[in-house]
Scaffold this motif. Structure first.
Motif, mmCIF file in Angstrom:
data_model
loop_
_atom_site.group_PDB
_atom_site.id
_atom_site.type_symbol
_atom_site.label_atom_id
_atom_site.label_comp_id
_atom_site.label_asym_id
_atom_site.label_seq_id
_atom_site.Cartn_x
_atom_site.Cartn_y
_atom_site.Cartn_z
ATOM 1 N N LEU A 1 -11.278 -2.731 3.859
ATOM 2 C CA LEU A 1 -10.780 -3.307 2.550
ATOM 3 C C LEU A 1 -10.260 -1.968 1.569
ATOM 4 N N PRO B 1 -1.339 -8.248 5.296
ATOM 5 C CA PRO B 1 -1.910 -9.215 4.548
ATOM 6 C C PRO B 1 -2.475 -8.605 3.064
ATOM 7 N N SER C 1 4.109 2.509 -0.393
ATOM 8 C CA SER C 1 4.928 2.527 -1.723
ATOM 9 C C SER C 1 5.837 3.806 -1.797
ATOM 10 N N ARG D 1 3.745 6.048 8.340
ATOM 11 C CA ARG D 1 3.193 4.855 8.718
ATOM 12 C C ARG D 1 4.494 3.868 8.803
ATOM 13 N N TYR D 2 5.331 4.086 7.900
ATOM 14 C CA TYR D 2 6.542 3.077 7.585
ATOM 15 C C TYR D 2 7.669 3.943 8.092
ATOM 16 N N GLY E 1 -7.264 -5.704 5.633
ATOM 17 C CA GLY E 1 -6.257 -6.144 4.444
ATOM 18 C C GLY E 1 -6.555 -7.627 4.056
ATOM 19 N N GLY F 1 0.137 1.141 -2.481
ATOM 20 C CA GLY F 1 0.127 0.962 -0.800
ATOM 21 C C GLY F 1 0.743 2.357 -0.226
ATOM 22 N N ASN G 1 -2.125 -0.943 13.449
ATOM 23 C CA ASN G 1 -2.357 -2.395 13.326
ATOM 24 C C ASN G 1 -1.486 -3.207 14.304
HETATM 25 P P1 XMP Z 1 -6.438 -4.731 0.892
HETATM 26 O O1 XMP Z 1 -5.786 -6.277 0.700
HETATM 27 O O2 XMP Z 1 -7.666 -4.633 1.038
HETATM 28 O O3 XMP Z 1 -5.508 -4.186 1.800
HETATM 29 O O4 XMP Z 1 -6.038 -3.897 -0.443
HETATM 30 C C1 XMP Z 1 -5.599 -2.818 2.592
HETATM 31 C C2 XMP Z 1 -4.731 -2.355 3.789
HETATM 32 O O5 XMP Z 1 -3.258 -2.638 3.217
HETATM 33 C C3 XMP Z 1 -2.605 -1.918 4.063
HETATM 34 N N1 XMP Z 1 -1.477 -1.186 3.769
HETATM 35 C C4 XMP Z 1 -0.318 -1.516 3.555
HETATM 36 N N2 XMP Z 1 0.341 -2.552 4.010
HETATM 37 N N3 XMP Z 1 2.334 -1.798 2.987
HETATM 38 C C5 XMP Z 1 1.709 -2.627 3.946
HETATM 39 O O6 XMP Z 1 2.353 -3.735 4.411
HETATM 40 C C6 XMP Z 1 1.627 -0.841 2.412
HETATM 41 O O7 XMP Z 1 2.396 0.077 1.577
HETATM 42 C C7 XMP Z 1 0.250 -0.666 2.812
HETATM 43 N N4 XMP Z 1 -0.739 0.353 2.221
HETATM 44 C C8 XMP Z 1 -1.825 -0.103 2.931
HETATM 45 C C9 XMP Z 1 -3.753 -1.254 4.956
HETATM 46 O O8 XMP Z 1 -3.783 -1.666 6.305
HETATM 47 C C10 XMP Z 1 -4.817 -1.138 4.479
HETATM 48 O O9 XMP Z 1 -6.040 -0.750 4.979
#
Ligand code: XMP
Length: 495
Positions: free
Chosen positions: A368, A309, A398, A409-410, A347, A395, A286
Motif C-alpha cells: 500500500l 490500480p 508524476s 519506472r515509466y 495498489g 506517484g 509489476n
Molecule cells: P496505492 O493505491 O496504495 O498504490 O496508493 C500504490 C502503488 O501505485 C503504484 N504507483 C504508480 N502507478 N503511476 C502508476 O501508474 C505512478 O505514478 C505510480 N506511482 C506508484 C506503485 O505500484 C505503488 O506501490
C-alpha cells in the motif's frame, strides 16, 4: 500472443470480464474463528516470512528508512524507493538493519576517555542522548564505565576531576556471543543497565543496554533476519544490476524489480540476470496477467501484481492499458501458486476490506502507498490547508517524482516538458502513527478471516469465495441515508 490475422476485428469485442475490489464481496461462511485469533503471518517471498502480510510502497513519499523501521517492527516490510542515489540507499538499508540491533556496534557506542573531565563527559552524554559510557584507553581496552550516578554532586566529584577518578572500575563485561537472556541476568544480578561487550583482549566491540533488550521484547512480532536484525526491502530498476548488487551487499533482504510493465521481455531478461548476481530474494513486478506470470515464475522469488490500480496512477487513462486488480491477482496467483511463488497485490487498496479481498483472490501479501503516506513515519512534513492537516503523496510516475529521478519506472525523457507522466501529485490526510493505521488494517483483515471462518492466510485463500456486487449493492455496502457525524478511524467517505 498475436491474434489470428483472419479473425474479424469485431471478435475483439467478445471480451472477458475483469473485476476489481468493489465488484466483489467475500461470501460469509460458517465459522468458529474469532477475528483476533486469526493468524495473519505469511510468506512474502520464497525465503522471507512476515508476521503481517503488509508492505509499504517503494515511493518517495512513503518509504525511507523511518517507514521501513516502523513496518519491520510491526511485522511487515518497508520497501525503500529508488529516488535516492546508491550511496543513500546503502545508508538507508544499514540504518534499518542497525535500528534494533541487540548489541550496539563499537562505532556507534559513545565512549569516554579516562583523562576527560567529568564536566566534559557529562556534556557529551547529554548531547548524544545517553546516560552512561564505557571508559576506554587509546587501544580500546575497557577500563571502567561512567554514568550519571557516578558524577552526581553528592558524591563530591569535582567537575574538573578526571573520569578515571569518578568512574566505576569494577566493570562487568560480556563476550560477543552472550545471549539476551544471560545479559539481562547479569544486569539484574549486578544492578547495572549496560554491559560492554569485549573481545578476548578486553577490547570494546559493542554495548548491550537494558533499554535495548526490553525494546526488543516489546516488538516480539517484528520482521527479523536470521541475525535478529530488522528486515528491509529495496526497489531497484530492471537494468540496474550494480545498484542491485550494492543493495544486496548492504544487507537488503528482498530486492524489488521496480517496473510499471515487467512483461517487457528486456526487463525480464535483466531481472533474471539480477537474480543470478544477488543472494537476496528478488520480487519481479509489476505484472497483471497469467502470461506475464508464466514468463517469470521460474526465476522470481515473488511476483508483484498491479498495472494501474494505484490511487495516484494515471497509467490506465494515459496508456489505455491495465488490468482490474482482483482479476489480475487471481490470474497471476493461478500460475504462481503452482510453484509456491508468493504473490503481492500492489495498489488500489483503500480499506482493510480491499486488502483481505486481494488475499482471497490469491495474494500472499499486499502493498500500500496512499494508506501509509499520511503517517508520521512517511517522509515529508505535515502541511495545513483550510485548518486540516495533510502530507504530500505523489506517484513515482508524476512529473515531480520523475524530476527527482524516478522516471525510469515509466518513460522518462531528457527534458521535463517531454515527460509523459503516468501519475499525479497529491495530498493525503495526515493520519498519525503507522502503528495505529496498521492496527486498523490488520484488525479489519482478521475480521474478514472471521467472516469466512479461516484461521490462517493459506487456509483463508482456499476457503474464501466471492459474490459479485451490483452498483446498488456497492451503495448499500457504504454508510447511506445518514449524515456521518463522527469520523471512524477506518472509514472515510471521501476515499
Ligand atoms: P496505492 O493505491 O496504495 O498504490 O496508493 C500504490 C502503488 O501505485 C503504484 N504507483 C504508480 N502507478 N503511476 C502508476 O501508474 C505512478 O505514478 C505510480 N506511482 C506508484 C506503485 O505500484 C505503488 O506501490
Amino acid at each position: 500472443m498475436e491474434s489470428n490475422e483472419s479473425e474479424p476485428f469485431s471478435e475483439k469485442l467478445r471480451v472477458p470480464e475483469a473485476l476489481t475490489f468493489d465488484d466483489v464481496l467475500l461470501r460469509p461462511k460458517e465459522s468458529r474463528v474469532e477475528p483476533d485469533a486469526a493468524d495473519v503471518s505469511t510468506k512474502v517471498t520464497k525465503n522471507v516470512d512476515l508476521q503481517i502480510p503488509i508492505l509499504s510502497a517503494a515511493m518517495d513519499t512513503v518509504t525511507e528508512a523511518g517507514m521501513a523501521i516502523g513496518m519491520a517492527r510491526e511485522g511487515g516490510l518497508g520497501v525503500l524507493h529508488r529516488n535516492m542515489d546508491t550511496a543513500a540507499m546503502e545508508a538507508s538499508i544499514i540504518q534499518v538493519k542497525r535500528a534494533d540491533e541487540l548489541v550496539i556496534r563499537r562505532e556507534n557506542v559513545v565512549t569516554a576517555s579516562p583523562d576527560q573531565t567529568v564536566d566534559d563527559v557529562d556534556a557529551m552524554m547529554e548531547q548524544k542522548g545517553v546516560s552512561g559510557a564505557p571508559v576506554v584507553d587509546d587501544d580500546d581496552t575497557v577500563l571502567g564505565i561512567i554514568s550519571g550516578t557516578d558524577i552526581r554532586p553528592y558524591l563530591e566529584v569535582g567537575e574538573n576531576d578526571e573520569v578515571r577518578e569518578a568512574m566505576t572500575d569494577e566493570v562487568v563485561t560480556a563476550a560477543e556471543d552472550v545471549s539476551a537472556r544471560d545479559a539481562l541476568e547479569l544486569m539484574y544480578d549486578h544492578k547495572i543497565e549496560r554491559v560492554p561487550i569485549v573481545d578476548d583482549e578486553d577490547r570494546l566491540v559493542g554495548l548491550l543496554t537494558m533499554q535495548g533488550i526490553l525494546a526488543r521484547r516489546e516488538n516480539e512480532n517484528a520482521a527479523r533476519d536470521a541475525d535478529g536484525r530488522l528486515r528491509v526491502g529495496a526497489a531497484v530498476g530492471p537494468f540496474e544490476e550494480e545498484r542491485a548488487v550494492a543493495a544486496d551487499e548492504a544487507g537488503a533482504d528482498v530486492l524489488f524489480i521496480d517496473c510499471a510493465h515487467a512483461h517487457n521481455l528486456n526487463v525480464l531478461d535483466s531481472a533474471e540476470a539480477i537474480t543470478e548476481s544477488v543472494d537476496a530474494d528478488v520480487v519481479v513486478g509489476n505484472v497483471g496477467t497469467k502470461e506475464a506470470a508464466e514468463a517469470c515464475v521460474d526465476f522470481a522469488d515473488g511476483i508483484k501484481v498491479g498495472i494501474g490500480p494505484g490511487s495516484i496512477c494515471t497509467t490506465r487513462v494515459v496508456s489505455g492499458a491495465g488490468m482490474p486488480q482482483i482479476t489480475a491477482v487471481a490470474e497471476v496467483a493461478d500460475v504462481a501458486s503452482q510453484q509456491d511463488v508468493p504473490v503481492i497485490a500492489d495498489g488500489g487498496i483503500r480499506y482493510s476490506g480491499d486488502a483481505i479481498k486481494a488475499i482471497a483472490a490469491g495474494a500472499d501479501a499486499v502493498m500500500l502507498g496512499s494508506y501509509f503516506a499520511g503517517t508520521d513515519e512517511a517522509p515529508g512534513r505535515v502541511i495545513t490547508m483550510n485548518g486540516k492537516k495533510y502530507k504530500q503523496y505523489r506517484g513515482m510516475g508524476s512529473v515531480g517524482a520523475m524530476q527527482s529521478g524516478g522516471g525510469e519506472r515509466y518513460l522518462k525523457e531528457e527534458n521535463d516538458e517531454d515527460y509523459v507522466p503516468e501519475g499525479v501529485e497529491a495530498a493525503t490526510p495526515y493520519t498519525g502513527t503507522l502503528a495505529s493505521e496498521l492496527h486498523q488494517l490488520v484488525g479489519g483483515m482478521q475480521s474478514g478471516m472471521g467472516y469466512v471462518g479461516a484461521e490462517t492466510i493459506p487456509g483463508f485463500k482456499r476457503r474464501a469465495e466471492f459474490v459479485r456486487v451490483s452498483a446498488a449493492g456497492q451503495t448499500e455496502g457504504h454508510p447511506h441515508d445518514v449524515m456521518i457525524t463522527d469520523e471512524a478511524p477506518n472509514y472515510s467517505p471521501n476515499e
